[in-house]
Design an enzyme around this catalytic site. Sequence first.
Site, PDB file in Angstrom:
ATOM      1  N   GLU A 159      82.860  46.118  15.104  1.00 15.67           N
ATOM      2  CA  GLU A 159      83.204  45.901  16.508  1.00 15.67           C
ATOM      3  C   GLU A 159      82.860  47.105  17.381  1.00 15.67           C
ATOM      4  O   GLU A 159      82.913  47.031  18.605  1.00 15.67           O
ATOM      5  CB  GLU A 159      84.701  45.596  16.641  1.00 15.67           C
ATOM      6  CG  GLU A 159      85.112  44.253  16.078  1.00 15.67           C
ATOM      7  CD  GLU A 159      84.413  43.096  16.766  1.00 15.67           C
ATOM      8  OE1 GLU A 159      84.442  43.031  18.005  1.00 15.67           O
ATOM      9  OE2 GLU A 159      83.826  42.250  16.048  1.00 15.67           O
ATOM     10  N   ASP A 198      49.113  50.348  28.179  1.00 14.92           N
ATOM     11  CA  ASP A 198      50.287  49.558  27.831  1.00 14.92           C
ATOM     12  C   ASP A 198      50.996  49.044  29.079  1.00 14.92           C
ATOM     13  O   ASP A 198      50.934  49.649  30.149  1.00 14.92           O
ATOM     14  CB  ASP A 198      51.296  50.398  27.039  1.00 14.92           C
ATOM     15  CG  ASP A 198      50.825  50.697  25.626  1.00 14.92           C
ATOM     16  OD1 ASP A 198      49.929  49.988  25.142  1.00 14.92           O
ATOM     17  OD2 ASP A 198      51.364  51.643  25.018  1.00 14.92           O
TER      18      ASP A 198
END
Length: 247
Positions: free
Chosen positions: A116, A169
């Site tokens: 968690e 890119d």
Amino acid sequence: MRFDLITLFPELFTAFLQCGVTRRAYESRQVDVRLWNPRDFAEGPYRRVDDRPFGGGPGMVMLAEPLARCVTAIRAERSDGAPLVLFSPTGERIDHARVEREASGPGAILLCGRYEGVDQRFVDSHVDLQLSLGDFVLSGGEVAAMALLDAVARLQPGVLGDAGSHESDSFNPALDGLLDCPHYTRPEDWRGQRVPAELLSGHHAQIDRWRRERRLEVTARLRPDLIEAARAAGRLAPQDERFLRQL
């Protein structure tokens, strides 16, 4: 640069560090990756690193003490004051600018959370920065760590076959932050679909303009926010604006 990874599953990185073009960066230690398992710093016969959350609720929470001891051991080996980064859904989203900063820096300590989450007291006292891949939740931070390492490694000199490969890119400032254009290779005709004539013309100026227009077109269709950012930064030429008005 050096990255110290704190992970309960160091074996996940075995293939990652040995495959693909980026392995050059890891093998040469341009990007020096070291793996640390917090279980090695836990106490008791079971080397426990998690426990139930106070207040009840599902899942488990990573204990602060084993993580703190692990960080102490790492900092005893490196004295550069590297930031401790936690991968978390609440973190800053990783983008190209963040990758470029990491690629030119000394590295960091990367904490791959699990369960968690991590005891907030450890976060408050040790974590310098929290990062996220996006608005979704993973089982742990290992995938996010791999993504950041891969993006950083490919920007190192000599890692890519062509030194200029990353300059084309998507998101790169060299392309004004736009998305990349479509790419084609042999054969010229594949199942009735032909390569655009401009790419076969041999006319470099014509090819460059075709690529620029496709970048503008793809970005305007899929990420109009990037068009607005480029416009606000003054990166769009009058010819670009005329093309966008025609779309």
